[in-house]
Write a protein that holds these residues in place. Structure first.
Motif, PDB file in Angstrom:
ATOM      1  N   ALA A  68       0.845  -1.199   0.000  1.00 24.52           N
ATOM      2  CA  ALA A  68       0.000   0.000   0.000  1.00 24.52           C
ATOM      3  C   ALA A  68       0.881   1.249   0.000  1.00 24.52           C
ATOM      4  N   ASN A  69       2.052   1.131   0.593  1.00 25.07           N
ATOM      5  CA  ASN A  69       3.045   2.205   0.635  1.00 25.07           C
ATOM      6  C   ASN A  69       3.483   2.661  -0.758  1.00 25.07           C
ATOM      7  N   LEU A  70       3.497   1.734  -1.711  1.00 28.53           N
ATOM      8  CA  LEU A  70       3.970   2.065  -3.059  1.00 28.53           C
ATOM      9  C   LEU A  70       3.056   3.051  -3.772  1.00 28.53           C
ATOM     10  N   THR A  71       1.795   3.090  -3.374  1.00 29.92           N
ATOM     11  CA  THR A  71       0.856   3.946  -4.105  1.00 29.92           C
ATOM     12  C   THR A  71       1.159   5.430  -3.882  1.00 29.92           C
ATOM     13  N   ASP A  72       1.956   5.744  -2.876  1.00 27.37           N
ATOM     14  CA  ASP A  72       2.375   7.134  -2.664  1.00 27.37           C
ATOM     15  C   ASP A  72       3.693   7.448  -3.369  1.00 27.37           C
TER      16      ASP A  72
END
Lengths: 396, 396
Positions: free
Chosen positions: A365-369
């Motif tokens: 989920a961190n990658l979406t930022d």
């Protein structure tokens, strides 16, 4: 555990092995528009000069010499055979894209003249100082950009829209390109269920194969998706079949130290030669890479989503040779190349990167930022704000 | 000439008008994999915690307290229902991706233990100093990345592979996205012939429509291609029909001061309201932009290939907000924003740009050496090496 004993190699060595053993793509002729985004597999030469004639570059009048005013003889339109100026003291109206009339050498644009009717004859009067007119202006000379026979595009380049324009102009209705390999994306792991399923408390929906498939789609490759359970017999039978029908396999999961991590063993049994297993990097340490005798390649990626994605972007995608400037310090002790997700932005002409360490290799989920990974070399432990590092972009 | 008298607006004003009048895309539900590269048209929320359970992050053993050695009770595999540790002095082997067994709080990886068989019982002995073990290590705690109900992805973002992974994990087998508009690409100009034709000396093969179509393909839009001659009646009839069947029209040619530049007049007759004609820029000054009552937009681009392409990249493609640093001086006197093709490269963390002025707006062969345009503002005449300017990338 045998896999623990495998020699761990550096990121640089791993990349070199992957590049040296890359699947050699087949060449095929496709229609011009299908070729965009693909690699050109022939040189493209100019069949005529660029431009092919002395081309009028502005709407206006063509003249043979600089005078105050000119009688207008006729009009030379684009797409018409070349006309001749009868009297060098006259002019001809000319339209952008037309052949420069014979006898003329210079074009004055409409904005710099006035057209009047004098005794039933149309006359163009120059409305700017004559000194501002230079001989040859507004004429795009035949062959000034490229000569007939010149190589316009070199074999091996990636075709973008401007190359499409060049190939259209020399009549390449079809063109030889490297055709995308047949890629299979295979997830493994008994905890995974289909995305349409309602997972039990200890299950998760599969996401890696969709992520990889979407990433392949972005680079023009349509992948086939498979899911295999952590069962030796199923893995052997299915992987054998998949290997027979594809050029490149991208597996995720089953390559680490777990008791059901059968992938390296099964691949060896299928005749895929291991070129390395384990890379000195975080995330993605258990990455396994091998090749068959026919030159098919197998990327067996660790199953944690961030690891899978990092390995794919770093080792499978085309290298972009970008760098970023860290905008805050990062500390990392282990002797591993550390790939940190970053969000990039421009400041004073520099591509700055804010690291988002997140909660590790499962925190996708961190990658979406973020836009990509900054690559922090294994040799250091402290990475200071303002230092420049390689960048692996995943959002483009 | 009416068009010469039209008010010329700045690049900034033109861009603002284009953005304010952008075609409003329709929303549709597509399969997950079809959504990549498109704009998300709904918020995506977490249907469970991320991760949904206390997840084992390394292959090894799970323990309840730090001791020198542990009897191994059993194995907790990934994809199995949660087991319970019977005796807090024992441990359980655990595999990455498994639920942490109840009664355990910490995972020690295989690399840090030795497993021996003592009196027929398997025992794990810690092979590192106990002080290096921290409680809770190698456990990816339930909800530590995101909580159930959290918005994971916001409506309006462009979907990349990492968003595909997130949507897969929450079971979005289909997703609401903005669907690409129906785009028509129309070239005009009597000098143009088909790419398969053998051009006469005063003709050239059409290239703009192929270039635009290829560029649209790269951003997920399949365009329909048309060619119209410089004939008022044909233009009126055909453009009326094309306008009826498409959302956006991209024309090239026929918008300047030439005697056969009928496009603005015909568009007006078809009810397309002119929002501007002529922008203070080079190349691409004669750019015309308008809109119908139903909200369809018409980009009538100048026909010179570099002009066509610049206007398309600057005004049609999504803004990328990139900048570059000039690596040599550029001089440009006219009071126009000057877009110069550049080749970029990284140096000391800066994205440097080498200008390739080429031979003007018809020199599209020049673009094949470049990555984009640097945007040099109208207010200055001297642009120095080392200064930072906006960048319009066309190769990505």
């Amino acid at each position: 555990m045998l896999s623990v004993l495998s020699k761990m190699i550096s990121v640089k060595e791993a990349l070199k092995i992957v590049e040296e053993n890359a699947f050699i793509p087949k060449v095929s002729e496709v229609s011009l528009l299908e070729s965009v985004g693909k690699v050109l597999a022939e040189n493209i030469t100019a069949d005529r000069d660029f431009p092919p004639f002395n081309r009028v570059a502005m709407d206006g009048i063509a003249i043979a010499q600089t005078l105050d005013s000119f009688k207008i003889e006729t009009i030379q339109y684009a797409g018409e055979a070349q006309k001749s100026l009868q009297n060098p003291e006259n002019c001809m109206e000319v339209m952008t894209g037309a052949v420069l009339p014979s006898g003329c050498n210079t074009v004055i644009r409409y904005e710099d003249i006035e057209i009047q009717e004098v005794d039933g004859v149309k006359v163009a009067k120059i409305s700017i100082p004559l000194s501002e007119i230079s001989q040859g202006q507004n004429v795009h000379r035949q062959g000034s950009d490229r000569k007939m026979g010149d190589i316009l595009l070199q074999k091996g380049l990636k075709i973008s829209p401007s190359e499409i324009a060049v190939m259209a102009s020399v009549g390449k209705a079809s063109v030889k390109v490297e055709i995308p390999p047949k890629v299979a994306v295979i997830s493994t792991g008994d905890e995974l269920v289909e995305i349409t399923a309602n997972p039990l408390p200890y299950q998760i929906r599969m996401s890696n194969s969709y992520m990889l498939s979407a990433a392949l789609d972005r680079v023009g490759v349509k992948a086939n998706l498979f899911h295999l359970t952590d069962d030796k017999e199923e893995l052997f039978i299915k992987l054998q079949e998949i290997l027979a029908n594809h050029d490149i396999l991208l597996l995720s999961g089953g390559v680490s130290a777990g008791k059901k991590d059968f992938v390296p063993e099964i691949l060896a049994n299928l005749g895929v030669k291991k070129l390395f297993h384990k890379v000195a990097q975080k995330p993605g340490k258990p990455f396994w890479f091998g090749k068959t005798e026919e030159g098919k390649t197998v990327f067996a990626l660790p199953g944690n989503p961030v690891s899978t994605f990092l390995c794919f972007c770093k080792y499978f995608l085309e290298r972009r040779n970008e760098v970023v400037v860290l905008d805050k310090d990062v500390f990392f002790k282990p002797n591993l190349t550390y790939f940190v997700p970053v969000k990039t932005y421009f400041q004073d002409g520099k591509l700055m990167a804010t690291p988002f360490e997140g909660s590790g290799s499962a925190d996708f989920a961190n990658l979406t930022d973020c836009d990509g990974f900054v690559e922090l070399p294994a040799e250091s432990q402290v990475f200071k704000k303002g230092e420049v590092f390689e960048f692996v972009r995943f959002r483009f």
